[in-house]
Design a protein around this motif. Structure first.
Motif, PDB file in Angstrom:
ATOM      1  N   VAL A   1       0.664  -1.256  -0.004  1.00  9.95           N
ATOM      2  CA  VAL A   1      -0.120   0.115  -0.081  1.00  9.95           C
ATOM      3  C   VAL A   1       0.686   1.144   0.004  1.00  9.95           C
ATOM      4  CG1 VAL A   1      -1.799   1.299   1.293  1.00  9.95           C
ATOM      5  CG2 VAL A   1      -1.861  -1.195   1.356  1.00  9.95           C
ATOM      6  N   ILE A   2       0.574   2.254  -0.781  1.00 13.25           N
ATOM      7  CA  ILE A   2       1.197   3.449  -0.974  1.00 13.25           C
ATOM      8  C   ILE A   2       0.102   4.588  -1.018  1.00 13.25           C
ATOM      9  CG2 ILE A   2       3.163   2.629  -2.100  1.00 13.25           C
ATOM     10  CD1 ILE A   2       1.954   4.447  -4.627  1.00 13.25           C
ATOM     11  N   ARG A   3       0.528   5.980  -0.536  1.00 12.09           N
ATOM     12  CA  ARG A   3      -0.338   7.117  -0.633  1.00 12.09           C
ATOM     13  C   ARG A   3       0.317   7.963  -1.622  1.00 12.09           C
ATOM     14  NH1 ARG A   3      -3.914  10.196   2.162  1.00 12.09           N
ATOM     15  NH2 ARG A   3      -3.691  12.322   2.131  1.00 12.09           N
ATOM     16  N   ALA A   4      -0.610   8.159  -2.483  1.00  7.65           N
ATOM     17  CA  ALA A   4      -0.292   9.173  -3.472  1.00  7.65           C
ATOM     18  C   ALA A   4      -1.395  10.041  -4.025  1.00  7.65           C
ATOM     19  CB  ALA A   4       0.301   8.525  -4.843  1.00  7.65           C
ATOM     20  N   ASN A   5      -1.340  11.340  -4.386  1.00  5.85           N
ATOM     21  CA  ASN A   5      -2.482  12.060  -5.036  1.00  5.85           C
ATOM     22  C   ASN A   5      -3.556  12.334  -4.137  1.00  5.85           C
ATOM     23  OD1 ASN A   5      -1.052  12.201  -7.406  1.00  5.85           O
ATOM     24  ND2 ASN A   5      -1.924  10.221  -7.863  1.00  5.85           N
ATOM     25  N   GLY A   6      -3.381  12.256  -2.637  1.00  8.34           N
ATOM     26  CA  GLY A   6      -4.411  12.319  -1.749  1.00  8.34           C
ATOM     27  C   GLY A   6      -5.327  11.150  -1.421  1.00  8.34           C
ATOM     28  N   LYS A   7      -4.750   9.752  -1.950  1.00  7.27           N
ATOM     29  CA  LYS A   7      -5.495   8.674  -1.755  1.00  7.27           C
ATOM     30  C   LYS A   7      -4.531   7.565  -1.441  1.00  7.27           C
ATOM     31  CE  LYS A   7      -9.389   9.348  -5.105  1.00  7.27           C
ATOM     32  NZ  LYS A   7     -10.272   8.642  -6.246  1.00  7.27           N
ATOM     33  N   TYR A   8      -4.874   6.350  -1.285  1.00  6.60           N
ATOM     34  CA  TYR A   8      -4.432   5.330  -0.897  1.00  6.60           C
ATOM     35  C   TYR A   8      -4.510   4.282  -1.962  1.00  6.60           C
ATOM     36  CZ  TYR A   8      -3.843   7.166   3.539  1.00  6.60           C
ATOM     37  OH  TYR A   8      -3.370   8.003   4.845  1.00  6.60           O
ATOM     38  N   TYR A   9      -3.415   3.684  -2.407  1.00  3.90           N
ATOM     39  CA  TYR A   9      -3.416   2.543  -3.560  1.00  3.90           C
ATOM     40  C   TYR A   9      -2.858   1.191  -2.891  1.00  3.90           C
ATOM     41  CZ  TYR A   9      -4.550   6.566  -6.402  1.00  3.90           C
ATOM     42  OH  TYR A   9      -5.184   7.642  -7.079  1.00  3.90           O
TER      43      TYR A   9
ATOM     44  N   GLU B   1      -0.661 -15.147 -13.200  1.00  6.85           N
ATOM     45  CA  GLU B   1      -0.888 -14.140 -12.142  1.00  6.85           C
ATOM     46  C   GLU B   1      -0.777 -12.553 -12.701  1.00  6.85           C
ATOM     47  OE1 GLU B   1       1.274 -16.128  -8.402  1.00  6.85           O
ATOM     48  OE2 GLU B   1       2.460 -15.787 -10.045  1.00  6.85           O
ATOM     49  N   HIS B   2      -1.512 -11.724 -11.990  1.00  8.29           N
ATOM     50  CA  HIS B   2      -1.787 -10.554 -12.445  1.00  8.29           C
ATOM     51  C   HIS B   2      -1.787  -9.629 -11.157  1.00  8.29           C
ATOM     52  CE1 HIS B   2      -3.837 -12.039 -15.888  1.00  8.29           C
ATOM     53  NE2 HIS B   2      -4.243 -13.057 -15.358  1.00  8.29           N
ATOM     54  N   ILE B   3      -1.301  -8.345 -11.419  1.00 11.30           N
ATOM     55  CA  ILE B   3      -1.204  -7.423 -10.501  1.00 11.30           C
ATOM     56  C   ILE B   3      -2.282  -6.177 -10.462  1.00 11.30           C
ATOM     57  CG2 ILE B   3       0.078  -5.438  -9.458  1.00 11.30           C
ATOM     58  CD1 ILE B   3       2.467  -7.114 -10.238  1.00 11.30           C
ATOM     59  N   PHE B   4      -2.994  -6.148  -9.473  1.00 10.14           N
ATOM     60  CA  PHE B   4      -4.088  -5.098  -9.340  1.00 10.14           C
ATOM     61  C   PHE B   4      -3.892  -4.122  -8.551  1.00 10.14           C
ATOM     62  CE2 PHE B   4      -5.491  -9.572 -10.034  1.00 10.14           C
ATOM     63  CZ  PHE B   4      -6.402  -9.502 -11.337  1.00 10.14           C
ATOM     64  N   MET B   5      -4.821  -2.963  -8.500  1.00 12.92           N
ATOM     65  CA  MET B   5      -4.498  -1.638  -7.925  1.00 12.92           C
ATOM     66  C   MET B   5      -6.009  -1.065  -7.598  1.00 12.92           C
ATOM     67  SD  MET B   5      -2.481   1.777  -9.076  1.00 12.92           S
ATOM     68  CE  MET B   5      -3.821   2.457 -10.053  1.00 12.92           C
ATOM     69  N   PRO B   6      -6.784  -1.613  -6.315  1.00 11.55           N
ATOM     70  CA  PRO B   6      -7.836  -1.066  -5.863  1.00 11.55           C
ATOM     71  C   PRO B   6      -7.444   0.260  -4.992  1.00 11.55           C
ATOM     72  CG  PRO B   6      -7.053  -2.826  -4.553  1.00 11.55           C
ATOM     73  CD  PRO B   6      -6.326  -2.898  -5.866  1.00 11.55           C
ATOM     74  N   GLU B   7      -8.289   1.159  -4.597  1.00 14.50           N
ATOM     75  CA  GLU B   7      -7.898   2.496  -4.063  1.00 14.50           C
ATOM     76  C   GLU B   7      -8.756   2.686  -2.878  1.00 14.50           C
ATOM     77  OE1 GLU B   7     -10.382   5.749  -6.758  1.00 14.50           O
ATOM     78  OE2 GLU B   7      -8.383   5.027  -7.508  1.00 14.50           O
ATOM     79  N   SER B   8      -8.472   3.639  -2.129  1.00 11.07           N
ATOM     80  CA  SER B   8      -9.252   3.931  -0.865  1.00 11.07           C
ATOM     81  C   SER B   8      -8.934   5.556  -0.426  1.00 11.07           C
ATOM     82  CB  SER B   8      -8.704   3.032   0.194  1.00 11.07           C
ATOM     83  OG  SER B   8      -9.216   3.507   1.532  1.00 11.07           O
ATOM     84  N   ASP B   9      -9.885   5.971   0.146  1.00 11.94           N
ATOM     85  CA  ASP B   9      -9.844   7.415   0.882  1.00 11.94           C
ATOM     86  C   ASP B   9      -9.271   7.453   1.888  1.00 11.94           C
ATOM     87  OD1 ASP B   9     -10.586   8.529  -1.732  1.00 11.94           O
ATOM     88  OD2 ASP B   9     -12.614   8.614  -1.144  1.00 11.94           O
ATOM     89  N   ASN B  10      -9.300   6.293   2.843  1.00 13.60           N
ATOM     90  CA  ASN B  10      -9.100   6.421   4.268  1.00 13.60           C
ATOM     91  C   ASN B  10      -8.536   5.081   4.915  1.00 13.60           C
ATOM     92  OD1 ASN B  10     -11.164   4.372   4.136  1.00 13.60           O
ATOM     93  ND2 ASN B  10     -12.696   5.944   4.754  1.00 13.60           N
ATOM     94  N   LEU B  11      -8.066   4.155   4.127  1.00 16.11           N
ATOM     95  CA  LEU B  11      -7.517   2.806   4.335  1.00 16.11           C
ATOM     96  C   LEU B  11      -8.405   1.882   4.892  1.00 16.11           C
ATOM     97  CD1 LEU B  11      -4.043   4.053   5.931  1.00 16.11           C
ATOM     98  CD2 LEU B  11      -4.305   2.734   3.999  1.00 16.11           C
ATOM     99  N   TYR B  12      -9.627   2.097   5.221  1.00 13.65           N
ATOM    100  CA  TYR B  12     -10.468   1.084   5.723  1.00 13.65           C
ATOM    101  C   TYR B  12     -11.769   0.618   4.756  1.00 13.65           C
ATOM    102  CZ  TYR B  12      -8.825   2.812  10.283  1.00 13.65           C
ATOM    103  OH  TYR B  12      -7.886   3.180  11.307  1.00 13.65           O
ATOM    104  N   SER B  13     -11.905   1.570   3.706  1.00 15.13           N
ATOM    105  CA  SER B  13     -12.832   1.109   2.450  1.00 15.13           C
ATOM    106  C   SER B  13     -12.059   1.151   1.239  1.00 15.13           C
ATOM    107  CB  SER B  13     -13.880   2.036   2.569  1.00 15.13           C
ATOM    108  OG  SER B  13     -14.816   1.870   1.506  1.00 15.13           O
TER     109      SER B  13
END
Length: 311
Positions: free
Chosen positions: A67-75, A89-101
């Motif tokens: 997990v990293i933080r970038a552009n005001g979000k977490y990825y 195998e594949h690499i995916f990248m969901p995002e979050s505003d708060n690390l919880y959702s």
């Protein structure tokens, strides 16, 4: 691990330890979440992610989150597959505003390895061709390249054999458009080391310290590292052994350095005293000169480990 709002957030792979083998259905199906203020006492939070919907490329297993933080979000970058581990195998990248959702932005891999350096691709049951052993993403924010995504890949030789594997790197200025630079470190696919046989370098982690880049990876009985001035070139560099740890992350907090170890204490290469099916362990490092050193347990008096609520 990522530190935010005075809390350490741990994202880790979970599944049913009674499901055998570990590659079978029911294992590595969730990415869980726990928080701590001191790396010792942990509180489990709601699950971050589970496998994708039926028919998605990650509906069978998900694992190796970063997990990293970038552009005001977490990825979150993680690996997923929709069949066996050799089915692609594949690499995916969901995002979050708060690390919880967390929410998935796309059901596609963020990029595919470049065929020019002969990544081994396999034919799956549905006749599609997928990259084999394209996993374990680690993303570094870098002044020159923007973002560097390190991963591990199995390589196919010109004669069709796959005697080698690598840590590869891709760069992106925006986390959307990626340029694959191919292998940055290449090693034999199989070998024997101390108490274990091994195959494939795994779990890359890159730290920039004093203008030098340190690439840590799991190789054989533990964590090794190489040093370079160029984050895209660790070829022909000496390799150093750091500790008998597995899938480690090396990080700094309040002027101290730490290393994690998945499933075993750092001195337990053959899982003699630790249960390999569960647990995350943390040890201290001394890193005052060029090389990091593991501080012996006796010198700081206590082991850090995730307590039973996480196990």
């Amino acid at each position: 691990l990522i530190y935010a709002d005075s809390l350490w957030h741990l994202f880790y792979t979970d599944g049913n330890v009674d499901a055998h083998p570990w590659t079978g259905p029911g294992n590595e199906i969730n990415i869980e979440h726990a928080v701590s203020r001191n790396l010792e006492n942990w509180t489990q939070k709601e699950r971050a992610l589970t496998v994708g919907l039926n028919g998605s490329l990650d509906d069978e297993h998900i694992y190796a989150p970063n997990v990293i933080r970038a552009n005001g979000k977490y990825y979150m970058f993680y690996t997923g597959n929709d069949g066996g581990f050799l089915d692609g195998e594949h690499i995916f990248m969901p995002e979050s505003d708060n690390l919880y959702s967390w929410h998935r932005v796309s059901g596609n891999s963020i990029f595919l390895p470049n065929l020019q350096y002969r990544v081994l691709y396999g034919m799956t049951s549905d006749s599609s061709i997928r990259p084999v052993s394209f996993r374990d993403p680690f993303v570094l924010t870098d002044e020159t390249y923007g973002y560097i995504c390190y991963s591990v890949c199995r390589l196919e030789a010109a004669d069709g054999n796959f005697d080698f594997a690598c840590v590869a790197a891709a760069t992106s200025p925006d986390l959307v458009n990626w340029t694959d630079h191919g292998p940055v470190l290449t090693r034999l696919y199989q070998g024997y080391d101390a108490a274990t046989t091994w195959s494939h370098p795994e779990s890359p982690c890159v730290v920039k310290k004093d203008s030098m880049y340190y690439l840590f990876w799991k190789g054989g009985a533990g964590t090794r590292y190489a040093i370079s001035k160029d984050p895209l070139n660790f070829h022909n560099r000496d390799a150093y052994f750091l500790s008998t740890s597995h899938a480690s992350k090396v990080f700094e907090w309040n002027g101290e350095w730490f290393i994690t170890s998945c499933s075993r204490w750092v001195h337990d290469a053959s899982h003699t005293i630790s249960d390999r099916t569960k647990g995350l362990f943390i040890a201290r490092l001394k890193w005052d000169a060029l090389h990091p050193e593991l501080i012996p347990f006796s010198e700081y008096g206590k082991a850090f480990s995730v307590p039973e609520v996480i196990r």
